[in-house]
Every structure is written in structure tokens, then in C-alpha cells.
Enzyme design. Structure first.
Site, PDB file in Angstrom:
ATOM      1  CD  GLU A 165      57.303 -95.679  37.026  1.00 27.05           C
ATOM      2  OE1 GLU A 165      56.491 -95.871  36.107  1.00 27.05           O
ATOM      3  OE2 GLU A 165      57.029 -95.025  38.050  1.00 27.05           O
ATOM      4  CB  CYS A 199      57.692 -87.005  44.014  1.00 29.21           C
ATOM      5  SG  CYS A 199      59.260 -87.041  43.131  1.00 29.21           S
ATOM      6  CG  HIS A 250      59.134 -95.139  42.252  1.00 35.66           C
ATOM      7  ND1 HIS A 250      58.972 -93.779  42.193  1.00 35.66           N
ATOM      8  CD2 HIS A 250      58.678 -95.621  41.053  1.00 35.66           C
ATOM      9  CE1 HIS A 250      58.453 -93.443  41.008  1.00 35.66           C
ATOM     10  NE2 HIS A 250      58.260 -94.541  40.308  1.00 35.66           N
ATOM     11  CG  ASP A 306      55.930 -90.281  42.123  1.00 36.94           C
ATOM     12  OD1 ASP A 306      56.942 -89.668  42.490  1.00 36.94           O
ATOM     13  OD2 ASP A 306      55.970 -91.466  41.730  1.00 36.94           O
ATOM     14  CB  SER A 307      58.399 -89.099  38.559  1.00 38.93           C
ATOM     15  OG  SER A 307      58.694 -90.227  39.358  1.00 38.93           O
ATOM     16  CB  CYS A 320      62.735 -92.878  46.361  1.00 34.80           C
ATOM     17  SG  CYS A 320      61.975 -93.030  44.713  1.00 34.80           S
TER      18      CYS A 320
HETATM   19  N1  DGL Z   1      59.154 -91.356  43.439  1.00 33.96           N
HETATM   20  C1  DGL Z   1      59.994 -90.233  43.325  1.00 33.96           C
HETATM   21  C2  DGL Z   1      60.741 -89.892  44.567  1.00 33.96           C
HETATM   22  O1  DGL Z   1      60.183 -90.089  45.623  1.00 33.96           O
HETATM   23  C3  DGL Z   1      60.676 -89.991  42.016  1.00 33.96           C
HETATM   24  C4  DGL Z   1      61.575 -91.025  41.503  1.00 33.96           C
HETATM   25  C5  DGL Z   1      62.096 -90.669  40.139  1.00 33.96           C
HETATM   26  O2  DGL Z   1      61.291 -90.333  39.269  1.00 33.96           O
HETATM   27  O3  DGL Z   1      63.317 -90.712  39.948  1.00 33.96           O
HETATM   28  O4  DGL Z   1      61.835 -89.389  44.543  1.00 33.96           O
END
Ligand code: DGL
Length: 270
Positions: free
Chosen positions: A153, A74, A187, A11-12, A185
Site C-alpha cells: 500500500e 480479497c 496484494h 478488496d481492502s 493475498c
Molecule cells: N488483499 C487482501 C487479501 O487478499 C487483503 C489484505 C489486507 O487488507 O490485509 O487478503
């Protein structure tokens, strides 16, 4: 290929931990090699070309760890890069969008599905595309929530600022009479309580992680790659920056203690 090889998950940043956690639960015999691209988060505001390049570098890094399959934990990288990297690399690669869409289609009763995600995911229209392929009676309402990822984050999970931001984003979707909301997402499940407070008890929240782990299990079974080892939390974690901060955060989320997280210079994996 040996069944005992690990699974790569990336993931990011910390968002993919919500998927890693579900994989640990559903596939307790599998070892995970996790990569969080913390130096380059967020992905959601970046272009398709950039996110695809990042994804390629990470996959090349994970291949040096001899992974037997990769989960793109992600939504943004799934939306932008999954089709391309599936063609470029000879290894099973699973994204989170199809599983998430499938779960939403199973959940909705009135056919009105809200999707919250990054700018990239929402602008790509990928949930709309996948859901309209499942049934033409589904109506999808997307809303980009670009401030969510930085808030997560930063660890502002239960904070009045996060609640205010979430209300502004989500109230707009509530006017569409949705009965299902996809946390599109990885997150966002970390903000589940805040999101739940805003949508109330009538709307079903879909976390694609559950269906993603199921899809992974099927894929491994189909290919005869399921591990049956006894694991004692030997997962490994890598990031592109801030290993200590990542480790502390991950230890608040995961069911087992991460002893070490290592920094990787990901740009060298060209
Ligand atoms: N967690 C990621 C997603 O599902 C990336 C979020 C990001 O880095 O903007 O899209």
C-alpha cells in the site's frame, strides 16, 4: 438482468487490482466497478465479524451501481465472508480462494504446497480445507506475512526493506520442500519479483487471479450474462479514502488509464 451491466470487484485496497487486471484481460467486453476499502485496510488483522460487516457494506454499495455479479478480490474477505454474503445477497458472488487452490493443485508435482497470506486467511485454514477436499495427498504449509500489505500500500514494491522482510517470511517455507507457492493475498502478486528472487526458479508461483477470472467467465456464461459490448476502458473506481493516491498507484498497474477515482462514505451503506 441485462448482460451489459457491470461487474463489481472489491478488496481492502489496491490488491484487488491484480484481479481486476486479469478480468480486463480475459473478459475485455465487461465493465468493472472497483471498490478499494483504503480507509480500513488492512483486513488481514481484523476479525471475521468485522470483515464480514465491511464486505456487506461494500456489496450494498456495489448493488447501487447495478452490478450483475461480484468478485471478492480479497482472500481475507473470501475466507471470512464469502459463505455468509452468498446466502444474504441474491447475486452471483465469486471469491479467490477456490480458484487459487484449484490452480495450485493442478500445478504441484510433489504435493507440497506453500501458501502465503494475511493472518486472517492463514489462521482460517481455508486453503488447507479446500485443498484437502481436492485431494488427500496434498500437504499445505501456510505462512502469514502481515507486513506485506502495508509495504504494498506504501508502494515499496522494489525496496531493500521489502526484500529483507520477504526473505524472513518465505525462507521458513522453503525448508518444507514445497514445489508450489500460492500468493494467497491479492496484494502479493505486486511483490512477485521480490518473491521470485527468494524462491528461485524451481518453485512455481500461483496467482489465483487467472483462475478467478476464468471462473467468472464460466459463471457469466452459465447464466447467460456475458457482455459482448465494445469497451473503451470505461471502468469506474471508488475508494473509502485517498482517491488521488489510489488513482496514481492504479495507473502504474492497469493496462488502461483511470481518469477518475471517487471517495465513498462506505459506512453509510448499512
Ligand atoms: N488483499 C487482501 C487479501 O487478499 C487483503 C489484505 C489486507 O487488507 O490485509 O487478503
Amino acid at each position: 438482468m441485462s448482460c451489459d451491466l457491470p461487474i463489481g470487484v472489491f478488496d481492502s485496497g489496491v490488491g484487488g487490482l491484480t484481479v481486476a487486471k486479469e478480468i480486463m484481460k480475459q473478459l475485455p467486453s465487461e465493465q468493472i466497478i472497483y471498490f478499494g476499502d483504503t480507509a480500513r485496510v488492512p483486513y488481514g488483522s481484523k476479525s471475521k465479524e468485522t470483515v464480514t460487516m465491511y464486505s456487506r457494506q461494500i456489496i450494498r454499495f456495489l448493488l447501487t451501481k447495478d452490478v450483475k455479479a461480484i468478485v471478492i478480490a480479497c482472500n481475507t474477505a473470501t475466507a471470512f465472508a464469502l459463505d455468509t454474503v452468498k446466502e444474504e445477497f441474491n447475486i452471483p458472488i465469486i471469491g479467490v480462494v477456490k480458484p487459487g487452490a484449484k490452480a495450485a493443485a493442478k500445478t504441484t508435482k510433489n504435493g507440497k504446497i506453500g501458501v502465503i497470506g494475511t493472518q486472517g486467511t492463514i489462521a482460517s485454514g481455508i486453503y488447507n480445507d479446500v485443498l484437502s477436499g481436492i485431494s488427500e495427498n496434498l500437504h499445505v504449509y501456510g505462512k502469514a506475512c502481515p507486513l506485506f500489505v502495508p509495504l504494498v500500500e506504501e508502494g515499496w514494491i522494489d525496496d531493500p526493506v521489502t526484500r529483507e522482510v520477504a526473505a524472513r517470511y518465505i525462507n521458513e517455507l522453503m525448508e518444507k520442500d514445497i514445489d508450489t507457492l500460492v500468493m494467497g493475498c491479492t496484494h502479493y502478486p505486486l511483490l512477485r519479483q521480490v518473491i521470485r528472487q527468494i524462491v528461485g526458479s524451481e518453485i512455481d508461483l500461483v496467482n489465483p487471479a487467472y483462475e478467478t477470472a476464468r471462473t467468472l467467465r464460466m459463471e457469466l456464461m452459465d447464466r447467460g450474462l456475458t457482455s459482448d459490448s465494445k469497451r473503451t476502458c470505461d471502468h469506474m473506481f471508488f475508494v473509502s479514502d485517498g482517491a488521488e493516491k489510489f488513482r496514481n498507484f492504479a495507473n502504474t498497474i492497469l493496462p488502461c488509464e483511470i481518469i477518475e477515482t471517487k471517495d465513498v462514505n462506505i459506512k453509510t451503506f448499512e
